[in-house]
Design an enzyme around this catalytic site. Structure first.
Site, PDB file in Angstrom:
ATOM      1  N   PHE A 144       0.860  -1.177   0.000  1.00 61.98           N
ATOM      2  CA  PHE A 144       0.000   0.000   0.000  1.00 61.98           C
ATOM      3  C   PHE A 144       0.899   1.230   0.000  1.00 61.98           C
ATOM      4  CE2 PHE A 144      -2.349   3.541   1.721  1.00 61.98           C
ATOM      5  CZ  PHE A 144      -3.508   3.493   0.982  1.00 61.98           C
ATOM      6  N   ASP A 230       9.629   3.039   1.760  1.00 59.58           N
ATOM      7  CA  ASP A 230       8.434   3.829   2.039  1.00 59.58           C
ATOM      8  C   ASP A 230       8.162   3.752   3.538  1.00 59.58           C
ATOM      9  OD1 ASP A 230       5.918   4.844   2.486  1.00 59.58           O
ATOM     10  OD2 ASP A 230       4.966   3.832   0.798  1.00 59.58           O
ATOM     11  N   LYS A 271       3.063  11.657   6.847  1.00 59.42           N
ATOM     12  CA  LYS A 271       2.259  11.478   8.055  1.00 59.42           C
ATOM     13  C   LYS A 271       2.865  12.198   9.258  1.00 59.42           C
ATOM     14  CE  LYS A 271       0.016   7.169   6.593  1.00 59.42           C
ATOM     15  NZ  LYS A 271      -1.303   7.716   6.289  1.00 59.42           N
TER      16      LYS A 271
END
Length: 421
Positions: A144, A230, A271
């Protein structure tokens, strides 16, 4: 603006005027502080999702809030048509904090991934000598990385893919945590990069073998291929180290590149880099990679804006000064120990897995059942907010400012809910 008087009213407004691209838990939040959230009616909850790990520093952290307010009254946006007096200090701070030569700032996590893909392809053409338009990037199954058209092109999630084609080519999928499959795919001379999550969060908090990251990076080096981590969800202390690629590094505050640290060729952050106050993402790399990007070839009006950069620096200072990585590591061990006891006592709980304060409990039911969702609704009624992923998996990821007493209280709520369920 219309004043919301009840949760039912807020939900009805969203259903009528908003696109139905999310399926939220039926709770309407109006206030947050630290590890707590309050709904419109004033009921208090423990937050065990942390906005998908965007508020690792806790809700409305006063130091980050003060940085936001101070900069908001001075200068918020110039675009990159001009220099400003915050971006340079931010770039120096960020590159030194994570140990890279250069940073390319953006806004959202998906933009960070798109940026890394563009840089990797350009590096492949200009530095590795791959013929133009032939570059391939290896990705892991069940990944994802976002929901842009390019990213869903290499997703296994048919709900995210169906009827959004035609899809972008140039991606090769291999099983996650399978170094042999990766090495086989790396034999293709057109491969420029391996893009991977050090822990697959959205897929259900899948933690790979202890040597997966180290061996994957070594395989990429042998093939002259970029290793792209990531760390949008796993980074910024969530897994008990500053970055998940730090392995079991016990560095104080932020990574000192100890013996278990695996430095990626490119690092994607988002984030919690801004503590939930403002959209900030970044791609970090050393000069020999980042220098392929020239003026006009990539950018964003808001990328690297003064407000976001000042907020991000404050957010990272909080992570270091409050030793959030160490707290996540310690509390994560306690949490998994408590959850393992539930596995032993209640057949409905199948297993627990995770690292630091990124954990998942697998419910003993099929993926298409509503059991995990129903448990999350029951948890809400008992004062704890969590959300299922992939049907039968509940992800538990509280803010990293949580105390041990608060964690035990939350574990008591989870056990009570499971027992009564």
């Amino acid at each position: 603006m219309q004043s919301i008087q009840s949760s039912q009213e807020a939900i009805a407004l969203e259903n009528k005027y908003g696109a139905h691209n999310y399926h939220p838990l039926p709770v309407v939040l109006s206030k947050g502080e630290g590890v707590y959230l309050w709904d419109v009616e004033g009921k208090k909850y423990y937050d065990f999702l942390s906005a998908y790990s965007a508020v690792n520093q806790g809700h409305c952290h006063p130091r980050i809030k003060d940085a936001l307010i101070d900069q908001a009254g001075t200068l918020t946006l110039t675009s990159r048509a001009f220099y400003n007096d915050v971006l340079g200090p931010f770039e120096k701070y960020l590159t030194e904090y994570f140990g890279f030569d250069k940073v390319l700032p953006m806004n959202t996590g998906a933009e960070g991934v798109e940026t890394a893909i563009k840089i990797a392809r350009k590096w492949g053409y200009e530095k590795k000598g791959i013929p133009e338009n032939e570059a391939k990037i290896i990705v892991a199954e069940n990944n994802f990385h976002g929901r842009t058209t390019t990213i869903i092109s290499f997703s296994n999630d048919e709900n995210a893919r169906k009827n959004f084609g035609p899809y972008t080519g140039g991606f090769v999928k291999v099983p996650y945590d399978d170094v042999d499959a990766l090495e086989e795919a790396l034999k293709d001379p057109a491969v420029v990069a391996f893009l991977v999550e050090p822990i697959q969060g959205e897929a259900g908090v899948y933690v790979p073998s202890e040597d997966f990251i180290v061996k994957s990076k070594a395989a990429c080096e042998n093939a002259n291929v970029l290793f792209i981590a990531d760390e949008i969800q796993t980074g910024i202390a969530r897994t008990g180290s500053l970055l998940a690629v730090c392995g079991n590094c016990s560095c104080e505050g932020h990574c000192e590149r100890g013996s278990t640290y695996t430095k990626p060729d490119m690092l994607i952050l988002g984030k919690a880099i801004s503590g939930g106050f403002y959209p900030v993402s970044a791609v970090l790399a050393d000069d020999h990679i980042m220098e392929v990007i020239k003026p006009g070839q990539h950018g964003s009006t808001f990328g690297g804006n003064p407000l976001g950069t000042k907020v991000a620096m404050a957010a990272l200072e909080v992570v270091r000064d409050e030793k959030l990585a160490q707290n996540a590591r310690r509390l994560g061990e306690i949490f998994r120990e408590r959850m393992e006891k539930l596995v032993e006592k209640y057949p409905i709980v199948k297993l627990v897995r995770g690292k630091g304060l990124l954990n998942a409990v697998v419910i003993n039911d099929s993926e298409d059942s509503s059991t995990a969702w129903d448990i999350c609704v029951a948890l809400k009624e008992n004062g704890l907010l969590a959300k299922p992923t992939h049907g039968n998996i509940i992800r538990f990821a509280p803010p990293l400012v949580m105390t041990e007493d608060q964690l035990h209280e939350c574990c008591d709520i989870i056990e009570k809910t499971i027992k009564n369920f």
